[in-house]
Design an enzyme around this catalytic site. Structure first.
Site, PDB file in Angstrom:
ATOM      1  N   THR A  10       0.991  -1.269  -0.070  1.00 12.95           N
ATOM      2  CA  THR A  10       0.125   0.067  -0.204  1.00 12.95           C
ATOM      3  C   THR A  10       0.841   1.351  -0.061  1.00 12.95           C
ATOM      4  OG1 THR A  10       0.005   0.190   2.530  1.00 12.95           O
ATOM      5  CG2 THR A  10      -1.829  -1.257   1.140  1.00 12.95           C
ATOM      6  N   ASP A  11       0.248   2.249  -0.466  1.00 14.36           N
ATOM      7  CA  ASP A  11       0.777   3.672  -0.098  1.00 14.36           C
ATOM      8  C   ASP A  11       0.359   4.260   0.948  1.00 14.36           C
ATOM      9  OD1 ASP A  11      -2.048   4.674  -0.187  1.00 14.36           O
ATOM     10  OD2 ASP A  11      -1.760   5.292  -2.229  1.00 14.36           O
ATOM     11  N   ALA A  12       0.802   5.577   1.182  1.00 13.09           N
ATOM     12  CA  ALA A  12       0.782   6.549   2.655  1.00 13.09           C
ATOM     13  C   ALA A  12      -0.723   6.266   3.135  1.00 13.09           C
ATOM     14  CB  ALA A  12       1.337   7.716   2.561  1.00 13.09           C
TER      15      ALA A  12
END
Length: 126
Positions: A10-12
């Site tokens: 995942t991203d932030a």
């Protein structure tokens, strides 16, 4: 085939980073061939390699950290030295379509020049 979304995917914001779907597609194709009796590694040892030569992808909805995903792969077309498949990533719990794509693979030798698909692969995929 099922895949769990891990934090590293995942991203932030906790959403699956877009390029990770390409990895999920790759795993789906590998398992699709394995289910039909073919190992990608063994085929490479025999001199048959299958690079992606064309990809179309549409992102419909996000997958999130800890989601369980289902990757579906279906044959669209077999050429003399290519295979085209349709692939989807769905959320397993509700079947929601998250990503769909069309992937064309070339059959090449270790020299990266086009090579006719082995008859046993053609027969197994039909």
């Amino acid at each position: 085939m099922e895949i769990r979304v891990y934090y590293e995917d995942t991203d932030a914001g906790g959403v699956v980073y877009y390029s990770n779907y390409l990895k999920y597609f790759e795993r789906g194709r590998t398992e699709y061939l394995r289910d039909r009796g073919f190992s990608v590694a063994e085929m490479a040892q025999r001199g048959f390699v299958f690079p992606v030569v064309h990809l179309e992808i549409s992102y419909r909805a996000p997958a999130l950290h800890d989601d369980l995903l289902k990757v579906e792969t279906a044959l669209l077309e077999i050429g003399r030295s290519s295979i085209t498949v349709a692939q989807k990533v769905l959320r397993a719990i509700d079947g929601k379509l998250l990503v769909e794509g069309k992937v064309k693979l070339a059959c090449v030798g270790s020299n990266m020049k086009p090579k006719r698909l082995p008859e046993e692969i053609i027969q197994a995929l039909l």
